[in-house]
Scaffold this motif. Structure first.
Motif, PDB file in Angstrom:
ATOM      1  N   ASP A  30     -24.021 -24.257 -85.451  1.00 16.90           N
ATOM      2  CA  ASP A  30     -23.278 -24.407 -84.346  1.00 16.90           C
ATOM      3  C   ASP A  30     -22.698 -23.006 -83.777  1.00 16.90           C
ATOM      4  O   ASP A  30     -22.221 -22.868 -82.580  1.00 16.90           O
ATOM      5  N   GLU A  31     -22.785 -22.047 -84.756  1.00 17.09           N
ATOM      6  CA  GLU A  31     -22.271 -20.652 -84.321  1.00 17.09           C
ATOM      7  C   GLU A  31     -23.192 -19.980 -83.806  1.00 17.09           C
ATOM      8  O   GLU A  31     -23.048 -18.863 -83.267  1.00 17.09           O
ATOM      9  N   VAL A  32     -24.436 -20.055 -83.960  1.00 14.87           N
ATOM     10  CA  VAL A  32     -25.754 -19.291 -83.692  1.00 14.87           C
ATOM     11  C   VAL A  32     -25.574 -18.886 -82.004  1.00 14.87           C
ATOM     12  O   VAL A  32     -25.655 -17.736 -81.619  1.00 14.87           O
ATOM     13  N   LEU A  33     -25.646 -19.796 -81.349  1.00 12.01           N
ATOM     14  CA  LEU A  33     -25.889 -19.747 -79.701  1.00 12.01           C
ATOM     15  C   LEU A  33     -24.429 -18.823 -79.207  1.00 12.01           C
ATOM     16  O   LEU A  33     -24.542 -17.993 -78.497  1.00 12.01           O
ATOM     17  N   PRO A  34     -23.298 -19.508 -79.703  1.00 17.63           N
ATOM     18  CA  PRO A  34     -22.083 -18.665 -79.117  1.00 17.63           C
ATOM     19  C   PRO A  34     -22.275 -17.287 -79.778  1.00 17.63           C
ATOM     20  O   PRO A  34     -21.679 -16.225 -78.788  1.00 17.63           O
ATOM     21  N   ALA A  35     -22.521 -16.873 -81.005  1.00 20.70           N
ATOM     22  CA  ALA A  35     -22.615 -15.594 -81.220  1.00 20.70           C
ATOM     23  C   ALA A  35     -23.473 -14.790 -80.405  1.00 20.70           C
ATOM     24  O   ALA A  35     -23.385 -13.740 -80.043  1.00 20.70           O
ATOM     25  N   ALA A  36     -24.765 -15.281 -80.254  1.00 17.17           N
ATOM     26  CA  ALA A  36     -25.979 -14.667 -79.387  1.00 17.17           C
ATOM     27  C   ALA A  36     -25.180 -14.423 -77.966  1.00 17.17           C
ATOM     28  O   ALA A  36     -25.416 -13.255 -77.407  1.00 17.17           O
ATOM     29  N   ARG A  37     -24.684 -15.330 -77.344  1.00 21.09           N
ATOM     30  CA  ARG A  37     -24.081 -15.125 -76.073  1.00 21.09           C
ATOM     31  C   ARG A  37     -23.026 -14.145 -75.927  1.00 21.09           C
ATOM     32  O   ARG A  37     -23.071 -13.464 -75.132  1.00 21.09           O
ATOM     33  N   GLU A  38     -22.268 -14.119 -77.142  1.00 23.11           N
ATOM     34  CA  GLU A  38     -21.078 -13.002 -77.042  1.00 23.11           C
ATOM     35  C   GLU A  38     -21.832 -11.748 -77.134  1.00 23.11           C
ATOM     36  O   GLU A  38     -21.330 -10.765 -76.435  1.00 23.11           O
ATOM     37  N   VAL A  49     -31.475 -10.357 -71.464  1.00 20.80           N
ATOM     38  CA  VAL A  49     -32.200 -11.722 -71.825  1.00 20.80           C
ATOM     39  C   VAL A  49     -31.745 -12.331 -72.970  1.00 20.80           C
ATOM     40  O   VAL A  49     -32.019 -11.743 -74.191  1.00 20.80           O
ATOM     41  N   LEU A  50     -31.391 -13.458 -73.003  1.00 21.90           N
ATOM     42  CA  LEU A  50     -31.366 -14.360 -74.363  1.00 21.90           C
ATOM     43  C   LEU A  50     -32.320 -15.344 -74.449  1.00 21.90           C
ATOM     44  O   LEU A  50     -32.575 -16.464 -73.323  1.00 21.90           O
ATOM     45  N   LEU A  51     -32.860 -15.566 -75.626  1.00 25.42           N
ATOM     46  CA  LEU A  51     -33.894 -16.697 -75.980  1.00 25.42           C
ATOM     47  C   LEU A  51     -33.251 -17.629 -76.807  1.00 25.42           C
ATOM     48  O   LEU A  51     -32.510 -17.186 -77.923  1.00 25.42           O
ATOM     49  N   SER A  52     -33.421 -18.793 -76.659  1.00 29.65           N
ATOM     50  CA  SER A  52     -32.827 -19.804 -77.594  1.00 29.65           C
ATOM     51  C   SER A  52     -33.825 -20.994 -77.509  1.00 29.65           C
ATOM     52  O   SER A  52     -34.691 -20.998 -76.717  1.00 29.65           O
ATOM     53  N   VAL A  62     -26.562 -12.167 -67.997  1.00 32.74           N
ATOM     54  CA  VAL A  62     -27.424 -12.528 -68.824  1.00 32.74           C
ATOM     55  C   VAL A  62     -28.319 -13.555 -68.182  1.00 32.74           C
ATOM     56  O   VAL A  62     -27.818 -14.641 -67.673  1.00 32.74           O
ATOM     57  N   ARG A  63     -29.562 -13.529 -68.369  1.00 32.36           N
ATOM     58  CA  ARG A  63     -30.340 -14.604 -68.338  1.00 32.36           C
ATOM     59  C   ARG A  63     -30.958 -15.200 -69.519  1.00 32.36           C
ATOM     60  O   ARG A  63     -31.640 -14.744 -70.646  1.00 32.36           O
ATOM     61  N   GLU A  64     -30.524 -16.371 -69.636  1.00 30.47           N
ATOM     62  CA  GLU A  64     -30.799 -17.396 -70.906  1.00 30.47           C
ATOM     63  C   GLU A  64     -31.928 -18.289 -70.451  1.00 30.47           C
ATOM     64  O   GLU A  64     -32.197 -19.035 -69.739  1.00 30.47           O
ATOM     65  N   ILE A  65     -32.957 -17.835 -71.423  1.00 27.87           N
ATOM     66  CA  ILE A  65     -34.361 -18.689 -71.425  1.00 27.87           C
ATOM     67  C   ILE A  65     -34.345 -19.760 -72.734  1.00 27.87           C
ATOM     68  O   ILE A  65     -34.304 -19.030 -73.840  1.00 27.87           O
ATOM     69  N   THR A  66     -34.214 -21.030 -72.543  1.00 27.65           N
ATOM     70  CA  THR A  66     -34.225 -21.909 -73.530  1.00 27.65           C
ATOM     71  C   THR A  66     -35.599 -22.618 -73.448  1.00 27.65           C
ATOM     72  O   THR A  66     -36.094 -23.286 -72.619  1.00 27.65           O
ATOM     73  N   PHE A  67     -36.240 -22.768 -74.751  1.00 25.51           N
ATOM     74  CA  PHE A  67     -37.200 -23.702 -75.110  1.00 25.51           C
ATOM     75  C   PHE A  67     -36.640 -25.149 -75.296  1.00 25.51           C
ATOM     76  O   PHE A  67     -35.991 -25.154 -76.348  1.00 25.51           O
ATOM     77  N   ALA A  68     -36.910 -25.842 -74.253  1.00 24.42           N
ATOM     78  CA  ALA A  68     -36.239 -27.174 -74.235  1.00 24.42           C
ATOM     79  C   ALA A  68     -37.533 -28.160 -74.292  1.00 24.42           C
ATOM     80  O   ALA A  68     -37.479 -29.016 -73.533  1.00 24.42           O
TER      81      ALA A  68
END
Length: 254
Positions: free
Chosen positions: A182-190, A51-54, A13-19
């Protein structure tokens, strides 16, 4: 690259975070370039399967940095990097998952129409107030949003700036689940991890059958041509000047 785009690869998984949380993750030209490069390189990297966008903090993204738009509207720049990023989204064959912790404005909402799974926080709000800025929809949203929610609802979002909340996103089929922030990113990662374990060839073939990437790119380019014209219009100059001066715009001047 941009200091405001964080890229991490793990387990396919490639995680791309707008930081850029102090600016609600508003997207600068440098951020668009970095995100596009990360998306495009993921397509050719056999180690990346999803790809995961967050977004960092309490926003997904407030959309384009209005300072960049204002620079174009007032003739100080002619650079807008959003289109190449959007085309990379439209052309992406591998699955894209989105984790939306809060506010999503403009492209923050329209890019979700290119994602394959979307998880949103309970308090998130989704807006596309393009006409308020004397602009037009982008990211093929003038095609995709009416197809999802109907012409009248989509027009109200574009022209009146009406928002959707998280529950409406779910009801309209624009999100897979509404969760606590708090659950959004863990659910998306799962979900991304589950996808990464599946046969990639079958996933890519399924995604290609479900969407016409070339049609989306063509619509995006048509929108972009009008968008550029609008950015250089008297109405846009008034909209962005008023924004910078912190006053209501007066379009009767135009």
């Amino acid at each position: 690259m941009s200091e405001h785009i964080r890229i991490e690869d793990s387990g396919g998984v490639r995680e791309i975070t707008f930081a850029r949380p102090d600016k609600k993750n508003a997207l600068s030209n440098a951020m668009y370039r970095a995100a596009r490069e990360a998306l495009e390189s993921a397509q050719g990297d056999p180690a990346v399967r999803v790809v995961l966008l967050s977004g960092e903090g309490d926003a997904f993204t407030a959309g384009n940095d209005l300072a960049d738009f204002a620079a174009v509207a007032t003739g100080k720049s002619d650079v807008v990097e959003a289109l190449p990023f959007v085309e990379a989204l439209a052309r992406a064959d591998k699955p894209i998952v989105a984790a939306v912790p809060g506010l999503a404005v403009g492209l923050g909402t329209t890019m979700l129409l290119h994602c394959d799974l979307v998880y949103v926080a309970e308090g998130a709000r989704f807006t596309t107030p393009f006409v308020d800025l004397a602009l037009v929809p982008e990211a093929a949203s003038s095609l995709l949003l009416p197809a999802h929610i109907g012409h009248v609802r989509a027009f109200a979002m574009f022209a009146l700036g009406e928002a959707l909340d998280a529950s409406e996103m779910l009801e309209l089929g624009l999100a897979n689940a509404v969760l606590s922030q708090d659950e959004v990113l863990p659910a998306a990662r799962e979900a991304a991890t589950r996808l990464a374990a599946k046969p990639l060839g079958a996933l890519v073939a399924t995604k290609r059958l479900m969407r016409d990437a070339e049609a989306l790119v063509a619509q995006t380019r048509a929108e972009s041509a009008v968008f550029r014209d609008r950015l250089q219009s008297a109405e846009a100059r008034e909209a962005f000047t008023a924004f910078m001066e912190r006053r209501p715009p007066d379009f009767s001047r135009c």
